[in-house]
Write a protein that holds these residues in place. Structure first.
Motif, short mmCIF file in Angstrom:
data_model
loop_
_atom_site.label_atom_id
_atom_site.label_comp_id
_atom_site.label_asym_id
_atom_site.label_seq_id
_atom_site.Cartn_x
_atom_site.Cartn_y
_atom_site.Cartn_z
N TYR A 84 0.83 -1.20 0.00
CA TYR A 84 0.00 0.00 0.00
C TYR A 84 0.87 1.25 0.00
O TYR A 84 0.64 2.19 -0.77
CB TYR A 84 -0.93 -0.01 1.22
N ALA A 85 1.90 1.27 0.88
CA ALA A 85 2.74 2.45 1.01
C ALA A 85 3.64 2.67 -0.21
O ALA A 85 3.93 3.80 -0.57
CB ALA A 85 3.59 2.34 2.27
N ILE A 86 4.07 1.59 -0.85
CA ILE A 86 5.02 1.70 -1.96
C ILE A 86 4.33 1.86 -3.31
O ILE A 86 4.85 2.54 -4.19
CB ILE A 86 5.96 0.48 -1.97
N VAL A 87 3.14 1.27 -3.47
CA VAL A 87 2.48 1.29 -4.78
C VAL A 87 1.24 2.18 -4.80
O VAL A 87 1.15 3.10 -5.63
CB VAL A 87 2.10 -0.15 -5.23
N ILE A 88 0.30 1.94 -3.92
CA ILE A 88 -0.99 2.61 -4.00
C ILE A 88 -0.90 4.09 -3.67
O ILE A 88 -1.42 4.94 -4.41
CB ILE A 88 -2.01 1.91 -3.06
N VAL A 89 -0.25 4.43 -2.55
CA VAL A 89 -0.17 5.84 -2.14
C VAL A 89 0.56 6.69 -3.18
O VAL A 89 0.04 7.74 -3.58
CB VAL A 89 0.47 5.97 -0.73
N PRO A 90 1.74 6.28 -3.66
CA PRO A 90 2.38 7.12 -4.69
C PRO A 90 1.56 7.27 -5.97
O PRO A 90 1.55 8.34 -6.58
CB PRO A 90 3.70 6.40 -4.98
N LEU A 91 0.86 6.20 -6.38
CA LEU A 91 0.00 6.31 -7.56
C LEU A 91 -1.12 7.32 -7.33
O LEU A 91 -1.44 8.13 -8.20
CB LEU A 91 -0.60 4.95 -7.91
N GLY A 92 -1.74 7.27 -6.16
CA GLY A 92 -2.81 8.22 -5.84
C GLY A 92 -2.31 9.65 -5.80
O GLY A 92 -2.97 10.57 -6.32
N VAL A 93 -1.15 9.85 -5.19
CA VAL A 93 -0.58 11.20 -5.12
C VAL A 93 -0.24 11.69 -6.52
O VAL A 93 -0.54 12.84 -6.88
CB VAL A 93 0.66 11.21 -4.20
N ALA A 94 0.37 10.84 -7.33
CA ALA A 94 0.72 11.23 -8.70
C ALA A 94 -0.53 11.57 -9.51
O ALA A 94 -0.54 12.56 -10.25
CB ALA A 94 1.51 10.12 -9.38
N MET A 95 -1.58 10.78 -9.37
CA MET A 95 -2.81 11.06 -10.12
C MET A 95 -3.44 12.38 -9.68
O MET A 95 -3.94 13.14 -10.51
CB MET A 95 -3.80 9.90 -9.96
N ARG A 96 -3.41 12.66 -8.40
CA ARG A 96 -3.94 13.94 -7.93
C ARG A 96 -3.12 15.11 -8.44
O ARG A 96 -3.66 16.14 -8.83
CB ARG A 96 -4.01 13.98 -6.42
N LEU A 97 -1.79 14.95 -8.42
CA LEU A 97 -0.93 16.03 -8.91
C LEU A 97 -1.12 16.27 -10.40
O LEU A 97 -0.99 17.41 -10.87
CB LEU A 97 0.54 15.71 -8.61
N LEU A 98 -1.42 15.22 -11.15
CA LEU A 98 -1.65 15.35 -12.58
C LEU A 98 -3.09 15.75 -12.91
O LEU A 98 -3.43 15.92 -14.08
CB LEU A 98 -1.31 14.04 -13.29
N GLY A 99 -3.94 15.85 -11.90
CA GLY A 99 -5.31 16.31 -12.11
C GLY A 99 -6.27 15.23 -12.59
O GLY A 99 -7.35 15.54 -13.09
#
Length: 134
Positions: A88-103
């Motif tokens: 969760y910490a290595i895959v899911i959270v960074p993907l979610g943060v990246a998607m939010r930053l990219l809009g």
């Protein structure tokens, strides 16, 4: 485990004793020899005791077997939580943060006061799509 969850079969106990003895002999007896260190006699004595007990009286290993399985279940419980948390910490959270930053908002959760409704109409599928759904 055997047919009855509380009572392991004799063959299981025998296999357990032989395997556990071999494991102790290999890990604590042979590895020091391969590393050119002084071997200790306790792994060989423990392995011999397990082997003799497994061959002569397998039912005598019942408590050891139950303790070992409880230990394995505890390790499995801990490992599951550690692995899933790391995933969760290595895959899911960074993907979610990246998607939010990219809009990106794949679930369309943003509030739009100009919209009349947030209902998404289902699309019609062709009959051939339902013939082999998998």
């Amino acid at each position: 485990m055997g047919v009855d969850a509380g009572k392991p079969r004799t063959r299981e106990l025998r296999d357990f004793g032989l395997l556990l003895g071999a494991m102790f002999a290999a890990i604590f007896g042979v590895i020091p020899l391969l590393r050119h260190r002084q071997p200790h006699p306790w792994p060989w004595m423990l392995a011999a005791a397990l082997w003799i007990l497994a061959l002569a009286w397998p039912r005598g290993l019942t408590l050891v077997y139950r303790g070992w399985t409880k230990f394995g279940q505890a390790l499995g419980w801990v490992n599951t939580r550690v692995i899933l948390t790391a995933l969760y910490a290595i895959v899911i959270v960074p993907l979610g943060v990246a998607m939010r930053l990219l809009g990106r908002d794949r679930m369309a959760r943003r509030f739009d006061p100009a919209r009349e409704s947030y209902r998404v109409a289902s699309r019609n599928r062709a009959e051939k799509d339902m013939e082999k759904p998998f």
